[in-house]
Design a protein around this motif. Structure first.
Motif, PDB file in Angstrom:
ATOM      1  N   THR A 138      73.826  -5.385   4.282  1.00 34.69           N
ATOM      2  CA  THR A 138      75.117  -5.568   3.623  1.00 34.69           C
ATOM      3  C   THR A 138      75.054  -6.838   2.793  1.00 34.69           C
ATOM      4  O   THR A 138      74.206  -7.707   3.024  1.00 34.69           O
ATOM      5  CB  THR A 138      76.272  -5.693   4.640  1.00 34.69           C
ATOM      6  N   ARG A 139      75.948  -6.902   1.838  1.00 38.89           N
ATOM      7  CA  ARG A 139      76.119  -8.115   1.039  1.00 38.89           C
ATOM      8  C   ARG A 139      77.416  -8.777   1.474  1.00 38.89           C
ATOM      9  O   ARG A 139      78.318  -8.120   1.984  1.00 38.89           O
ATOM     10  CB  ARG A 139      76.234  -7.760  -0.440  1.00 38.89           C
ATOM     11  N   ALA A 140      77.504 -10.064   1.244  1.00 35.85           N
ATOM     12  CA  ALA A 140      78.752 -10.772   1.523  1.00 35.85           C
ATOM     13  C   ALA A 140      79.835 -10.184   0.625  1.00 35.85           C
ATOM     14  O   ALA A 140      79.558  -9.702  -0.465  1.00 35.85           O
ATOM     15  CB  ALA A 140      78.578 -12.265   1.262  1.00 35.85           C
ATOM     16  N   THR A 141      81.062 -10.216   1.075  1.00 35.98           N
ATOM     17  CA  THR A 141      82.159  -9.647   0.293  1.00 35.98           C
ATOM     18  C   THR A 141      82.399 -10.464  -0.972  1.00 35.98           C
ATOM     19  O   THR A 141      81.866 -11.560  -1.133  1.00 35.98           O
ATOM     20  CB  THR A 141      83.455  -9.629   1.122  1.00 35.98           C
ATOM     21  N   GLU A 176      73.091  -8.068   8.119  1.00 39.47           N
ATOM     22  CA  GLU A 176      74.379  -8.364   7.502  1.00 39.47           C
ATOM     23  C   GLU A 176      74.273  -9.559   6.558  1.00 39.47           C
ATOM     24  O   GLU A 176      73.574 -10.526   6.837  1.00 39.47           O
ATOM     25  CB  GLU A 176      75.395  -8.664   8.617  1.00 39.47           C
ATOM     26  N   ASP A 177      74.980  -9.486   5.441  1.00 36.48           N
ATOM     27  CA  ASP A 177      75.064 -10.569   4.447  1.00 36.48           C
ATOM     28  C   ASP A 177      73.686 -11.037   3.985  1.00 36.48           C
ATOM     29  O   ASP A 177      73.392 -12.228   3.916  1.00 36.48           O
ATOM     30  CB  ASP A 177      75.862 -11.757   4.989  1.00 36.48           C
ATOM     31  N   ARG A 200      76.858 -19.283  -3.366  1.00 37.21           N
ATOM     32  CA  ARG A 200      76.252 -19.345  -2.035  1.00 37.21           C
ATOM     33  C   ARG A 200      75.102 -18.367  -1.882  1.00 37.21           C
ATOM     34  O   ARG A 200      74.385 -18.399  -0.893  1.00 37.21           O
ATOM     35  CB  ARG A 200      77.310 -19.070  -0.964  1.00 37.21           C
ATOM     36  N   GLN A 201      74.918 -17.467  -2.864  1.00 34.83           N
ATOM     37  CA  GLN A 201      73.822 -16.515  -2.769  1.00 34.83           C
ATOM     38  C   GLN A 201      72.496 -17.244  -2.823  1.00 34.83           C
ATOM     39  O   GLN A 201      72.339 -18.255  -3.475  1.00 34.83           O
ATOM     40  CB  GLN A 201      73.874 -15.501  -3.914  1.00 34.83           C
ATOM     41  N   TRP A 231      67.818 -13.883  -4.415  1.00 39.28           N
ATOM     42  CA  TRP A 231      68.552 -12.631  -4.330  1.00 39.28           C
ATOM     43  C   TRP A 231      68.260 -11.713  -5.518  1.00 39.28           C
ATOM     44  O   TRP A 231      68.197 -10.496  -5.370  1.00 39.28           O
ATOM     45  CB  TRP A 231      70.047 -12.876  -4.197  1.00 39.28           C
ATOM     46  N   ASP A 263      72.371 -11.233   1.135  1.00 39.86           N
ATOM     47  CA  ASP A 263      72.345 -12.071  -0.062  1.00 39.86           C
ATOM     48  C   ASP A 263      72.530 -13.559   0.245  1.00 39.86           C
ATOM     49  O   ASP A 263      72.283 -14.404  -0.609  1.00 39.86           O
ATOM     50  CB  ASP A 263      73.380 -11.611  -1.086  1.00 39.86           C
ATOM     51  N   LEU A 264      72.935 -13.880   1.462  1.00 36.63           N
ATOM     52  CA  LEU A 264      73.101 -15.286   1.862  1.00 36.63           C
ATOM     53  C   LEU A 264      71.897 -15.809   2.650  1.00 36.63           C
ATOM     54  O   LEU A 264      71.885 -16.969   3.060  1.00 36.63           O
ATOM     55  CB  LEU A 264      74.374 -15.447   2.697  1.00 36.63           C
ATOM     56  N   ILE A 305      83.140 -14.231  -1.019  1.00 36.87           N
ATOM     57  CA  ILE A 305      82.099 -15.249  -0.897  1.00 36.87           C
ATOM     58  C   ILE A 305      81.640 -15.599  -2.304  1.00 36.87           C
ATOM     59  O   ILE A 305      81.310 -14.735  -3.088  1.00 36.87           O
ATOM     60  CB  ILE A 305      80.895 -14.730  -0.068  1.00 36.87           C
TER      61      ILE A 305
END
Length: 137
Positions: A66-69, A24-25, A76-77, A81, A27-28, A72
């Motif tokens: 998944t990527r952050a919505t 999950e997320d 913060r990426q 990325w 890209d962060l 976000i």
């Protein structure tokens, strides 16, 4: 005194057993994590530093992330990325209409449907989505 015993983590197990993994997320994630995933996505090889070994992904291995919505901030990426994005396929998933969510949850949890809790929860959820301007990005 104890001794260190290496055990494969969830990602390594998925690679070795040909299973699916979902992160999950992504890209962060820190640059170091992304850097270790690039060879896996590019050539299906995962370097395991603790063992100075390389695990080759077995047939059936799938990597989902998944990527952050959109809420976000892009700032913060992770700096790495952009390299990951070249190895990924983006699939957009729209938010389900309220009536479909009610039908789905009601079929899975009939007691909630009888108490009319589902409708209240889904109305609140869609109301919050509308206030934030997000549609599931």
């Amino acid at each position: 005194p104890g001794e260190f015993v290496w055990r494969p983590g969830a990602l390594t197990q998925a690679v070795l057993q040909g299973r699916w993994v979902l992160i999950e997320d992504l890209d962060l994630a820190p640059l170091e994590v992304l850097a270790s995933l690039i060879p896996l996505l590019d050539s299906r090889r995962l370097f395991i530093p603790a063992r100075d070994a390389v695990a080759v992904a077995r047939p059936g291995f799938r990597f989902l992330a998944t990527r952050a919505t959109a809420r976000i901030q892009r700032s913060r990426q992770s700096p790495g990325w952009a390299a990951m994005e070249a190895l990924t396929l983006r699939v957009g998933v729209e938010t389900l209409p309220e009536d479909e969510v009610v039908t789905l949850i009601s079929s899975l949890f009939p007691a909630m449907a009888q108490a009319r809790v589902v409708e209240k929860i889904t109305r609140l959820h869609h109301s919050l989505l509308g206030q934030n301007g997000s549609k599931g990005n």
